[in-house]
Design a protein around this motif. Structure first.
Motif, PDB file in Angstrom:
ATOM      1  N   GLY A 150      -1.918  -1.996  -1.096  1.00 20.25           N
ATOM      2  CA  GLY A 150      -2.745  -3.095  -1.434  1.00 20.25           C
ATOM      3  C   GLY A 150      -1.685  -4.247  -2.039  1.00 20.25           C
ATOM      4  O   GLY A 150      -1.826  -5.411  -1.338  1.00 20.25           O
ATOM      5  N   ARG A 151      -1.017  -3.905  -2.807  1.00 19.78           N
ATOM      6  CA  ARG A 151      -0.168  -4.938  -3.103  1.00 19.78           C
ATOM      7  C   ARG A 151       0.956  -5.375  -2.142  1.00 19.78           C
ATOM      8  O   ARG A 151       1.368  -6.418  -1.918  1.00 19.78           O
ATOM      9  CB  ARG A 151       0.865  -4.424  -4.447  1.00 19.78           C
ATOM     10  CG  ARG A 151       1.640  -5.486  -5.007  1.00 19.78           C
ATOM     11  CD  ARG A 151       2.605  -4.978  -6.212  1.00 19.78           C
ATOM     12  NE  ARG A 151       3.565  -4.426  -5.632  1.00 19.78           N
ATOM     13  CZ  ARG A 151       4.155  -3.029  -5.922  1.00 19.78           C
ATOM     14  NH1 ARG A 151       3.808  -2.752  -7.195  1.00 19.78           N
ATOM     15  NH2 ARG A 151       4.986  -2.516  -5.319  1.00 19.78           N
ATOM     16  N   ASN A 152       1.214  -4.429  -1.173  1.00 20.19           N
ATOM     17  CA  ASN A 152       2.353  -4.658  -0.173  1.00 20.19           C
ATOM     18  C   ASN A 152       1.517  -5.522   0.809  1.00 20.19           C
ATOM     19  O   ASN A 152       2.366  -6.510   1.444  1.00 20.19           O
ATOM     20  CB  ASN A 152       2.962  -3.432   0.263  1.00 20.19           C
ATOM     21  CG  ASN A 152       3.964  -2.934  -0.356  1.00 20.19           C
ATOM     22  OD1 ASN A 152       4.316  -3.332  -1.428  1.00 20.19           O
ATOM     23  ND2 ASN A 152       4.225  -1.573  -0.156  1.00 20.19           N
ATOM     24  N   LEU A 153       0.411  -5.619   1.005  1.00 18.43           N
ATOM     25  CA  LEU A 153      -0.286  -6.382   2.016  1.00 18.43           C
ATOM     26  C   LEU A 153      -0.432  -7.468   1.471  1.00 18.43           C
ATOM     27  O   LEU A 153      -0.387  -8.479   2.410  1.00 18.43           O
ATOM     28  CB  LEU A 153      -1.723  -5.558   2.354  1.00 18.43           C
ATOM     29  CG  LEU A 153      -1.753  -4.224   3.167  1.00 18.43           C
ATOM     30  CD1 LEU A 153      -3.092  -3.870   3.260  1.00 18.43           C
ATOM     31  CD2 LEU A 153      -1.461  -4.657   4.536  1.00 18.43           C
ATOM     32  N   SER A 154      -0.552  -7.890   0.312  1.00 22.38           N
ATOM     33  CA  SER A 154      -0.733  -9.302  -0.119  1.00 22.38           C
ATOM     34  C   SER A 154       0.691  -9.973  -0.158  1.00 22.38           C
ATOM     35  O   SER A 154       0.711 -10.986   0.117  1.00 22.38           O
ATOM     36  CB  SER A 154      -1.050  -9.102  -1.553  1.00 22.38           C
ATOM     37  OG  SER A 154      -0.521  -8.680  -2.403  1.00 22.38           O
ATOM     38  N   ARG A 155       1.754  -9.161  -0.512  1.00 20.37           N
ATOM     39  CA  ARG A 155       3.080  -9.536  -0.454  1.00 20.37           C
ATOM     40  C   ARG A 155       3.742  -9.839   0.987  1.00 20.37           C
ATOM     41  O   ARG A 155       4.876 -10.110   1.084  1.00 20.37           O
ATOM     42  CB  ARG A 155       3.897  -8.900  -1.371  1.00 20.37           C
ATOM     43  CG  ARG A 155       3.714  -8.829  -2.766  1.00 20.37           C
ATOM     44  CD  ARG A 155       4.472  -8.087  -3.687  1.00 20.37           C
ATOM     45  NE  ARG A 155       4.468  -8.359  -4.921  1.00 20.37           N
ATOM     46  CZ  ARG A 155       5.091  -7.619  -5.873  1.00 20.37           C
ATOM     47  NH1 ARG A 155       6.075  -7.020  -5.801  1.00 20.37           N
ATOM     48  NH2 ARG A 155       4.967  -7.979  -7.270  1.00 20.37           N
ATOM     49  N   ARG A 156       2.873  -9.143   1.883  1.00 26.20           N
ATOM     50  CA  ARG A 156       3.479  -8.986   3.232  1.00 26.20           C
ATOM     51  C   ARG A 156       4.768  -8.132   3.645  1.00 26.20           C
ATOM     52  O   ARG A 156       5.805  -8.848   4.036  1.00 26.20           O
ATOM     53  CB  ARG A 156       3.640 -10.114   4.015  1.00 26.20           C
ATOM     54  CG  ARG A 156       2.169 -10.778   3.999  1.00 26.20           C
ATOM     55  CD  ARG A 156       2.371 -12.328   4.729  1.00 26.20           C
ATOM     56  NE  ARG A 156       0.951 -12.812   4.866  1.00 26.20           N
ATOM     57  CZ  ARG A 156       0.356 -13.688   3.876  1.00 26.20           C
ATOM     58  NH1 ARG A 156       1.048 -13.988   2.926  1.00 26.20           N
ATOM     59  NH2 ARG A 156      -0.752 -13.924   4.332  1.00 26.20           N
ATOM     60  N   SER A 157       5.034  -7.049   2.848  1.00 35.06           N
ATOM     61  CA  SER A 157       6.088  -6.090   2.654  1.00 35.06           C
ATOM     62  C   SER A 157       5.607  -4.659   2.873  1.00 35.06           C
ATOM     63  O   SER A 157       4.709  -4.552   2.664  1.00 35.06           O
ATOM     64  CB  SER A 157       6.889  -6.449   1.371  1.00 35.06           C
ATOM     65  OG  SER A 157       6.087  -6.007   0.189  1.00 35.06           O
ATOM     66  N   GLY A 158       6.599  -4.013   3.305  1.00 41.96           N
ATOM     67  CA  GLY A 158       6.513  -2.493   3.481  1.00 41.96           C
ATOM     68  C   GLY A 158       5.563  -2.451   4.665  1.00 41.96           C
ATOM     69  O   GLY A 158       4.436  -1.405   4.377  1.00 41.96           O
ATOM     70  N   TYR A 159       5.644  -2.821   5.831  1.00 42.36           N
ATOM     71  CA  TYR A 159       4.756  -2.507   7.097  1.00 42.36           C
ATOM     72  C   TYR A 159       4.588  -0.998   7.112  1.00 42.36           C
ATOM     73  O   TYR A 159       3.541  -0.537   7.244  1.00 42.36           O
ATOM     74  CB  TYR A 159       5.327  -3.402   8.140  1.00 42.36           C
ATOM     75  CG  TYR A 159       4.750  -2.930   9.447  1.00 42.36           C
ATOM     76  CD1 TYR A 159       3.468  -3.730   9.697  1.00 42.36           C
ATOM     77  CD2 TYR A 159       4.798  -1.858  10.140  1.00 42.36           C
ATOM     78  CE1 TYR A 159       2.546  -3.656  10.777  1.00 42.36           C
ATOM     79  CE2 TYR A 159       4.094  -1.874  11.479  1.00 42.36           C
ATOM     80  CZ  TYR A 159       3.115  -2.544  11.715  1.00 42.36           C
ATOM     81  OH  TYR A 159       2.268  -2.520  12.630  1.00 42.36           O
ATOM     82  N   THR A 160       5.700  -0.350   7.321  1.00 40.65           N
ATOM     83  CA  THR A 160       5.426   1.281   7.636  1.00 40.65           C
ATOM     84  C   THR A 160       4.844   1.833   6.468  1.00 40.65           C
ATOM     85  O   THR A 160       3.950   2.681   6.768  1.00 40.65           O
ATOM     86  CB  THR A 160       6.774   1.528   7.802  1.00 40.65           C
ATOM     87  OG1 THR A 160       7.710   0.929   8.876  1.00 40.65           O
ATOM     88  CG2 THR A 160       6.721   3.160   8.202  1.00 40.65           C
ATOM     89  N   PHE A 161       4.989   1.516   5.148  1.00 40.99           N
ATOM     90  CA  PHE A 161       4.340   2.239   4.232  1.00 40.99           C
ATOM     91  C   PHE A 161       2.992   1.833   4.303  1.00 40.99           C
ATOM     92  O   PHE A 161       2.054   3.059   4.242  1.00 40.99           O
ATOM     93  CB  PHE A 161       4.942   1.832   2.795  1.00 40.99           C
ATOM     94  CG  PHE A 161       4.244   2.474   1.734  1.00 40.99           C
ATOM     95  CD1 PHE A 161       4.343   3.532   1.294  1.00 40.99           C
ATOM     96  CD2 PHE A 161       3.460   1.522   1.003  1.00 40.99           C
ATOM     97  CE1 PHE A 161       3.887   4.066   0.147  1.00 40.99           C
ATOM     98  CE2 PHE A 161       2.559   1.913  -0.106  1.00 40.99           C
ATOM     99  CZ  PHE A 161       2.823   3.287  -0.575  1.00 40.99           C
ATOM    100  N   CYS A 162       2.460   0.604   4.556  1.00 35.54           N
ATOM    101  CA  CYS A 162       0.949   0.272   4.715  1.00 35.54           C
ATOM    102  C   CYS A 162       0.180   0.893   5.796  1.00 35.54           C
ATOM    103  O   CYS A 162      -0.829   1.543   5.569  1.00 35.54           O
ATOM    104  CB  CYS A 162       0.874  -1.187   4.653  1.00 35.54           C
ATOM    105  SG  CYS A 162       1.364  -2.109   3.422  1.00 35.54           S
ATOM    106  N   PHE A 163       1.161   1.259   6.712  1.00 37.12           N
ATOM    107  CA  PHE A 163       0.704   1.808   8.115  1.00 37.12           C
ATOM    108  C   PHE A 163       0.474   3.320   7.684  1.00 37.12           C
ATOM    109  O   PHE A 163      -0.714   3.684   8.075  1.00 37.12           O
ATOM    110  CB  PHE A 163       1.333   1.723   9.246  1.00 37.12           C
ATOM    111  CG  PHE A 163       0.942   1.974  10.696  1.00 37.12           C
ATOM    112  CD1 PHE A 163       0.067   1.211  11.431  1.00 37.12           C
ATOM    113  CD2 PHE A 163       1.165   3.221  10.945  1.00 37.12           C
ATOM    114  CE1 PHE A 163      -0.438   1.480  12.472  1.00 37.12           C
ATOM    115  CE2 PHE A 163       0.411   3.740  12.512  1.00 37.12           C
ATOM    116  CZ  PHE A 163      -0.331   2.540  12.862  1.00 37.12           C
ATOM    117  N   VAL A 164       1.174   4.149   7.224  1.00 37.97           N
ATOM    118  CA  VAL A 164       1.186   5.308   6.923  1.00 37.97           C
ATOM    119  C   VAL A 164       0.032   5.643   5.745  1.00 37.97           C
ATOM    120  O   VAL A 164      -0.930   6.465   6.129  1.00 37.97           O
ATOM    121  CB  VAL A 164       2.484   5.942   6.211  1.00 37.97           C
ATOM    122  CG1 VAL A 164       2.252   7.243   5.770  1.00 37.97           C
ATOM    123  CG2 VAL A 164       3.628   6.055   7.595  1.00 37.97           C
ATOM    124  N   VAL A 165      -0.168   4.735   4.782  1.00 33.35           N
ATOM    125  CA  VAL A 165      -1.166   5.006   3.935  1.00 33.35           C
ATOM    126  C   VAL A 165      -2.576   4.474   4.567  1.00 33.35           C
ATOM    127  O   VAL A 165      -3.556   5.424   4.338  1.00 33.35           O
ATOM    128  CB  VAL A 165      -0.855   3.860   2.738  1.00 33.35           C
ATOM    129  CG1 VAL A 165      -2.192   3.828   1.705  1.00 33.35           C
ATOM    130  CG2 VAL A 165       0.342   4.447   1.859  1.00 33.35           C
TER     131      VAL A 165
END
Length: 131
Positions: free
Chosen positions: A83-98
């Protein structure tokens, strides 16, 4: 405001909510942990009722409760970080895997995971995550 940015903001908020729900539900086995500790400590030994439960049974309760609690809290923290990465628009692969892992947690995780996968697969959203 851009539609993709607005949807990422909403997904971020919902990730925080679902992460908190997963963390709450992962703490339910604390009851089993307490029963297991009581079994090992001998709290159920009563000479009038015959044999107490075996000690290994208490350890079984303790180990499985701890495993469920640790795994649940780990998944909850990954959802919160996503959720934090989505708001910062970072860690695309991590967000996708989660998002893929979230699909296992019905019903809220499944809904949120599918929506996150759909949004993350858009070309405009991928460009927002680009460095």
């Amino acid at each position: 405001m851009d539609q993709n940015a607005e949807q990422l903001r909403l997904l971020s908020i919902f990730h925080y909510i679902v992460g908190a729900i997963i963390a709450l539900f992962s703490l339910f086995p604390v009851i089993h942990l307490a029963v297991g500790i009581a079994m090992v400590a001998g709290a159920f030994e009563n000479p009038d009722q015959g044999q107490p439960p075996p000690t290994w049974f208490g350890w079984f309760f303790i180990l499985f409760a701890l495993a469920f609690i640790v795994i649940g809290l780990a998944v909850a923290s990954c959802v919160l970080i996503a959720g934090r990465n989505l708001s910062r628009r970072s860690g695309y692969t991590f967000c996708f895997v989660v998002a893929c892992i979230e699909c296992l947690f019905m019903p809220f995780g499944t809904i949120l995971g599918v929506f996150t996968i759909v949004v993350l697969n858009r070309q405009g959203v991928r460009e927002l995550f680009a460095p």
